[in-house]
Design a protein around this motif. Structure first.
Motif, PDB file in Angstrom:
ATOM      1  N   THR A  33       0.980  -1.065   0.047  1.00  0.00           N
ATOM      2  CA  THR A  33      -0.262   0.143  -0.208  1.00  0.00           C
ATOM      3  C   THR A  33       0.854   1.194   0.057  1.00  0.00           C
ATOM      4  OG1 THR A  33      -1.594  -0.994   1.254  1.00  0.00           O
ATOM      5  CG2 THR A  33      -2.026   1.212   1.201  1.00  0.00           C
ATOM      6  N   ASP A  45      -8.036  -7.175   0.196  1.00  0.00           N
ATOM      7  CA  ASP A  45      -8.543  -6.842  -1.359  1.00  0.00           C
ATOM      8  C   ASP A  45      -8.647  -5.009  -1.506  1.00  0.00           C
ATOM      9  OD1 ASP A  45      -8.434  -9.290  -1.783  1.00  0.00           O
ATOM     10  OD2 ASP A  45     -10.474  -9.774  -1.764  1.00  0.00           O
ATOM     11  N   VAL A  46      -9.009  -4.673  -0.566  1.00  0.00           N
ATOM     12  CA  VAL A  46      -9.234  -3.209  -0.261  1.00  0.00           C
ATOM     13  C   VAL A  46      -7.978  -2.406  -0.494  1.00  0.00           C
ATOM     14  CG1 VAL A  46     -10.419  -1.147   0.785  1.00  0.00           C
ATOM     15  CG2 VAL A  46     -11.392  -3.628   0.778  1.00  0.00           C
ATOM     16  N   HIS A  79      -2.203  -2.794  -3.149  1.00  0.00           N
ATOM     17  CA  HIS A  79      -1.780  -1.972  -4.196  1.00  0.00           C
ATOM     18  C   HIS A  79      -2.841  -0.894  -4.529  1.00  0.00           C
ATOM     19  CE1 HIS A  79       0.694  -5.429  -5.112  1.00  0.00           C
ATOM     20  NE2 HIS A  79       1.372  -4.251  -5.854  1.00  0.00           N
ATOM     21  N   ALA A  80      -3.061  -0.200  -3.250  1.00  0.00           N
ATOM     22  CA  ALA A  80      -3.990   0.877  -3.181  1.00  0.00           C
ATOM     23  C   ALA A  80      -3.060   2.187  -2.791  1.00  0.00           C
ATOM     24  CB  ALA A  80      -5.089   0.970  -2.558  1.00  0.00           C
ATOM     25  N   SER A 132      -7.054   8.602  -9.755  1.00  0.00           N
ATOM     26  CA  SER A 132      -8.147   7.765 -10.104  1.00  0.00           C
ATOM     27  C   SER A 132      -8.476   7.956 -11.621  1.00  0.00           C
ATOM     28  CB  SER A 132      -9.217   8.254  -9.318  1.00  0.00           C
ATOM     29  OG  SER A 132      -9.122   7.823  -8.129  1.00  0.00           O
ATOM     30  N   HIS A 169      -5.765   4.437 -11.502  1.00  0.00           N
ATOM     31  CA  HIS A 169      -5.050   3.937 -10.073  1.00  0.00           C
ATOM     32  C   HIS A 169      -6.093   3.749  -8.991  1.00  0.00           C
ATOM     33  CE1 HIS A 169      -0.571   4.950 -11.323  1.00  0.00           C
ATOM     34  NE2 HIS A 169      -1.242   5.575 -12.064  1.00  0.00           N
ATOM     35  N   HIS A 170      -5.657   2.785  -8.255  1.00  0.00           N
ATOM     36  CA  HIS A 170      -6.672   2.369  -7.158  1.00  0.00           C
ATOM     37  C   HIS A 170      -6.284   3.279  -6.016  1.00  0.00           C
ATOM     38  CE1 HIS A 170      -9.172   0.165  -4.445  1.00  0.00           C
ATOM     39  NE2 HIS A 170      -8.057  -0.320  -3.740  1.00  0.00           N
ATOM     40  N   LEU A 216      -7.770   5.280  -2.258  1.00  0.00           N
ATOM     41  CA  LEU A 216      -8.718   5.294  -1.348  1.00  0.00           C
ATOM     42  C   LEU A 216      -8.635   6.645  -0.311  1.00  0.00           C
ATOM     43  CD1 LEU A 216      -7.832   1.727   0.402  1.00  0.00           C
ATOM     44  CD2 LEU A 216      -9.929   2.275  -0.992  1.00  0.00           C
TER      45      LEU A 216
END
Length: 150
Positions: free
Chosen positions: A14, A71-72, A75-76, A93, A97-98, A100
């Protein structure tokens, strides 16, 4: 019957940035996180139950943590939603890209609090979350214990 603690570990990658921080971590960077999840309960005593002798099936615990955390966050890139990093988050975004946006400063301390709440909501009533350890680097980690948060 004895109460038993079992632990399962997880890994995920992350990125984050700490807005307003006075060191290098104000820059976007990433970590190879290790999360250790420890639950406590009494092993099932019904010999007719397919989970006989287990506190919780490691596979069931894996499913909860994978769905809620791995899963959340894997790679965020995580940003506090109340910082100017929101503009960077929008740009990332739009480029696929992921990203959060969370309602806290994404430190290991705050992430482990967030993770504890998410995991506790999914555990069966007979199982309690005992502790979490979120390792950010080889030498740095944050720990959460239920006994400290009653």
């Amino acid at each position: 019957m004895s109460r038993i603690r079992i632990t399962k570990s997880f890994t995920f990658e992350t990125g984050h940035a700490l807005y307003g921080y006075d060191g290098k971590c104000k820059n976007v960077h990433g970590h190879s996180y290790k999360l250790f999840v420890t639950v406590i309960g009494t092993p099932i005593t019904d010999s007719a139950n397919v989970k006989y002798g287990m506190v919780i099936d490691f596979g069931d615990l894996k499913k909860i943590v994978k769905e809620e955390i791995v899963d959340v966050f894997d790679h965020a890139t995580v940003f506090n939603q109340n910082t100017p990093h929101v503009e960077l988050a929008k740009e990332l975004s739009t480029r696929g890209h992921h990203v959060l946006l969370v309602d806290y400063q994404p430190t290991s301390e705050n992430m482990v609090i967030d993770f504890a709440e998410k995991i506790k909501k999914r555990l069966p009533e007979t199982i309690q979350l005992h502790s979490l350890k979120l390792q950010e680097t080889e030498t740095s980690f944050a720990e959460w214990y239920q006994s400290d948060n009653k």
